[in-house]
Design a protein around this motif. Structure first.
Motif, PDB file in Angstrom:
ATOM      1  N   CYS A 156      71.474  68.234  -0.121  1.00  0.00           N
ATOM      2  CA  CYS A 156      72.139  67.253   0.733  1.00  0.00           C
ATOM      3  C   CYS A 156      72.964  66.307  -0.129  1.00  0.00           C
ATOM      4  O   CYS A 156      72.497  65.843  -1.169  1.00  0.00           O
ATOM      5  CB  CYS A 156      71.111  66.451   1.529  1.00  0.00           C
ATOM      6  SG  CYS A 156      71.910  65.295   2.661  1.00  0.00           S
ATOM      7  N   LYS A 158      74.444  63.521   1.331  1.00  0.00           N
ATOM      8  CA  LYS A 158      74.679  62.348   2.154  1.00  0.00           C
ATOM      9  C   LYS A 158      74.161  61.058   1.526  1.00  0.00           C
ATOM     10  O   LYS A 158      74.688  59.987   1.781  1.00  0.00           O
ATOM     11  CB  LYS A 158      74.047  62.535   3.543  1.00  0.00           C
ATOM     12  CG  LYS A 158      74.826  63.476   4.424  1.00  0.00           C
ATOM     13  CD  LYS A 158      76.012  62.749   5.034  1.00  0.00           C
ATOM     14  CE  LYS A 158      76.834  63.615   5.929  1.00  0.00           C
ATOM     15  NZ  LYS A 158      78.028  64.169   5.298  1.00  0.00           N
ATOM     16  N   PHE A 159      73.102  61.146   0.777  1.00  0.00           N
ATOM     17  CA  PHE A 159      72.533  59.962   0.115  1.00  0.00           C
ATOM     18  C   PHE A 159      72.282  58.795   1.078  1.00  0.00           C
ATOM     19  O   PHE A 159      72.739  57.678   0.827  1.00  0.00           O
ATOM     20  CB  PHE A 159      73.411  59.518  -1.066  1.00  0.00           C
ATOM     21  CG  PHE A 159      73.305  60.449  -2.236  1.00  0.00           C
ATOM     22  CD1 PHE A 159      72.278  60.313  -3.176  1.00  0.00           C
ATOM     23  CD2 PHE A 159      74.214  61.488  -2.396  1.00  0.00           C
ATOM     24  CE1 PHE A 159      72.172  61.194  -4.251  1.00  0.00           C
ATOM     25  CE2 PHE A 159      74.111  62.375  -3.467  1.00  0.00           C
ATOM     26  CZ  PHE A 159      73.092  62.220  -4.400  1.00  0.00           C
ATOM     27  N   CYS A 160      71.595  59.052   2.157  1.00  0.00           N
ATOM     28  CA  CYS A 160      71.077  57.949   2.959  1.00  0.00           C
ATOM     29  C   CYS A 160      70.168  57.150   2.018  1.00  0.00           C
ATOM     30  O   CYS A 160      69.424  57.738   1.242  1.00  0.00           O
ATOM     31  CB  CYS A 160      70.284  58.479   4.144  1.00  0.00           C
ATOM     32  SG  CYS A 160      71.268  59.559   5.180  1.00  0.00           S
ATOM     33  N   HIS A 234      74.150  65.957  11.236  1.00  0.00           N
ATOM     34  CA  HIS A 234      74.452  64.571  10.875  1.00  0.00           C
ATOM     35  C   HIS A 234      75.585  64.085  11.784  1.00  0.00           C
ATOM     36  O   HIS A 234      76.592  64.779  11.930  1.00  0.00           O
ATOM     37  CB  HIS A 234      74.866  64.478   9.406  1.00  0.00           C
ATOM     38  CG  HIS A 234      74.948  63.056   8.909  1.00  0.00           C
ATOM     39  ND1 HIS A 234      75.905  62.184   9.350  1.00  0.00           N
ATOM     40  CD2 HIS A 234      74.178  62.372   8.047  1.00  0.00           C
ATOM     41  CE1 HIS A 234      75.729  61.005   8.766  1.00  0.00           C
ATOM     42  NE2 HIS A 234      74.679  61.099   7.972  1.00  0.00           N
ATOM     43  N   ARG A 273      74.398  55.334   6.579  1.00  0.00           N
ATOM     44  CA  ARG A 273      74.467  56.445   7.530  1.00  0.00           C
ATOM     45  C   ARG A 273      75.917  56.783   7.894  1.00  0.00           C
ATOM     46  O   ARG A 273      76.159  57.781   8.576  1.00  0.00           O
ATOM     47  CB  ARG A 273      73.661  56.125   8.796  1.00  0.00           C
ATOM     48  CG  ARG A 273      72.163  56.203   8.581  1.00  0.00           C
ATOM     49  CD  ARG A 273      71.707  57.618   8.294  1.00  0.00           C
ATOM     50  NE  ARG A 273      71.742  58.482   9.462  1.00  0.00           N
ATOM     51  CZ  ARG A 273      71.385  59.773   9.443  1.00  0.00           C
ATOM     52  NH1 ARG A 273      70.993  60.344   8.329  1.00  0.00           N
ATOM     53  NH2 ARG A 273      71.439  60.495  10.531  1.00  0.00           N
TER      54      ARG A 273
HETATM   55 FE1  SF4 Z   1      70.391  63.976   3.638  1.00  0.00          FE
HETATM   56 FE2  SF4 Z   1      70.209  61.600   4.905  1.00  0.00          FE
HETATM   57 FE3  SF4 Z   1      69.012  63.794   5.956  1.00  0.00          FE
HETATM   58 FE4  SF4 Z   1      68.050  62.644   3.706  1.00  0.00          FE
HETATM   59  S1  SF4 Z   1      68.107  61.733   5.807  1.00  0.00           S
HETATM   60  S2  SF4 Z   1      68.346  64.850   4.049  1.00  0.00           S
HETATM   61  S3  SF4 Z   1      69.959  62.003   2.687  1.00  0.00           S
HETATM   62  S4  SF4 Z   1      71.259  63.445   5.689  1.00  0.00           S
END
Ligand code: SF4
Ligand code: 5AD
Length: 449
Positions: A156, A158-160, A234, A273
């Motif tokens: 992933c 995205k790095f939330c 997402h 997010r």
């Molecule tokens: Fe990726 Fe965010 Fe899901 Fe974690 S919560 S796997 S960082 S999209």
């Protein structure tokens, strides 16, 4: 006699369930056999999860249980796979002496070799993350059944800020469309009736010119009698093309798992997010317009750093507005190495618990009301087998993944699609009466779904 008996336990998300099947495929190709009996195993593997602290504590507890087995059988090899292997390798090797093998999600090909290292009395360690490993060529080992998981991408980007996954599973990378579609074909030939395409963020799937919508459409074409599901989406990447693809293919389930995490824009920003709640709600509206009857589930975190009572109320408001069919609800758990870890974990345990409880109760009420609105309606149910509670009943699922119980009927066997009228509901289950078997030769499934 070669020591070749392996026992595996799996924790955490469906990606881990799919990874365990991959590991079993790799081990079987190397002469290992699987056992369900931990006491007879030469090798015990735990495929672990790091997403919240309580998941890790369970694993530590489990390792404690294996100590006695190891005293009785000093040659027993104990291994940690998955996210904890990545996150806690040092701690596991130095402090948990009972662990002999530590293998992260991108090094499973080396597992047979690393188990051999452990049989020779040393520690077998493989924790490098890869930018390219997708295990595209490896056929996971699956028992016969109706439902299968297929992982289509790994990692992933995205790095939330709360999430450890980008650190334990590394960068995003996708399998080839052909290999996924071939896997769907093989499962179809074996009589599977449902596949779920998996990824931490499936909407980022990319294979040259193909995106996730193309992959879904190609998978759905393999066998129209097979249901196709997918998770997780997402909100940033849910495209109109994907929504139209779901609408146009009747065997792609009208069900989207779309984690919101919080209803407060301030908290969403702190979480990184990358959407506002207005954008999220617009997406939901748009999806409802394009896919009639679509339903949603979500993930919610309560008690993120600095979350106020007002922020919490905004989350409850979003739940009321969207009316999710289901939700996975969690207390915030600080994870070392993430950005949020540097923020003070300033919502007390007591308040986190109270807010979570309110969230759970609201979701139960919403689920109950949504289910009540189905009374009298007809649903198509894929029968999975006898109900767990009684062999006088059969159990199956609707397109929107709701469990339906019907009285046992000799005309019906597992794997059948059945038209059912809903007569009674709870917040978790629908109860119905058998109306008729779906005539698949006539493609009645297409007409009525
Ligand atoms: Fe990726 Fe965010 Fe899901 Fe974690 S919560 S796997 S960082 S999209
Ligand atoms: N604390 C609580 N919940 C978390 N999740 C991920 N990281 C954390 C954390 N540190 C939840 C998110 C995500 C789901 C898979 O797990 O809601 O969508």
């Amino acid at each position: 006699m070669k020591k070749n008996s392996v026992y595996i336990e799996t924790y955490g998300c469906q990606m881990n369930v799919a990874d365990t099947e991959l590991v079993q495929g790799i081990l079987k190709n190397n002469g290992y056999e699987m056992t369900d009996n931990v006491e007879q195993a030469d090798v015990i593997l735990l495929n672990t999860c790091s997403v919240r602290d309580n998941a890790e504590q369970r694993i530590y507890g489990r390792l404690g249980n294996f100590k006695n087995l190891k005293i009785g059988n000093p040659e027993l090899v104990v291994g940690i796979l998955g996210c904890m292997a990545e996150r806690l390798r040092k701690d596991l090797i130095e402090e948990k002496k009972i662990v002999d093998v530590i293998v992260g999600p991108d090094e499973y090909r080396k597992l047979p070799e690393l188990i051999d290292v452990a049989f020779n009395g040393e520690k077998g360690i493989g924790v490098k993350l890869s930018r390219t490993e997708t295990y595209d060529d490896i056929i996971p080992y699956r028992e016969d059944g109706l439902q299968a998981w297929i992982s289509v991408m790994r990692g992933c980007d995205k790095f939330c800020t709360f999430c450890v996954v980008p650190f334990t599973r590394g960068r995003e990378r996708s399998r080839s469309l052909d290999s996924v579609v071939n896997e769907v074909k093989q499962l179809s030939d074996r009589g599977f009736r449902e596949v779920t395409l998996l990824g931490q963020n499936v909407n980022s799937y990319k294979d040259n010119q193909f995106d996730f919508a193309d992959l879904l459409a190609a998978s759905a074409k393999v066998n129209r009698k097979m249901r196709i599901r997918f998770t997780t989406s997402h909100p940033q990447d849910l495209s109109d093309k994907l929504l139209y693809t779901i609408a146009e293919n009747y065997n792609i389930c009208n069900y989207i798992h779309l984690p919101v995490q919080s209803g407060s824009n301030r908290i969403l920003k702190l979480m990184n997010r990358t959407y506002t709640i207005e954008h999220y709600l617009k997406l939901i509206q748009n999806a409802k317009q394009i896919i009639p009857g679509v339903s949603f589930s979500t993930d919610i975190i309560s008690g993120f750093p600095t979350e106020t009572y007002d922020d919490h109320v905004m989350t409850l408001d979003v739940m009321r507005e969207v009316k999710y069919d289901g939700a996975y609800m969690f207390k915030y758990s600080p994870r070392e190495g993430t950005k949020a870890f540097k923020m003070a974990d300033d919502v007390t345990e007591e308040i986190k618990t109270k807010r979570l409880q309110e969230i759970i109760e609201l979701q139960q009420q919403i689920s109950f009301e949504k289910n009540q609105s189905l009374i009298g309606k007809e649903e198509i149910v894929l029968i999975e087998g006898l109900s767990k509670k009684s062999d006088k009943f059969l159990s199956g699922r609707t397109d929107s993944n709701k469990v339906v119980i019907i009285p046992f009927d000799e005309k019906v066997t597992e794997g059948n699609y059945v038209k059912v009228q809903i007569v009674r509901v709870t917040s978790a289950t629908l109860f119905g009466n058998y109306i008729s078997l779906i005539d698949e030769s006539n493609d009645e499934l297409a007409l009525t779904a």
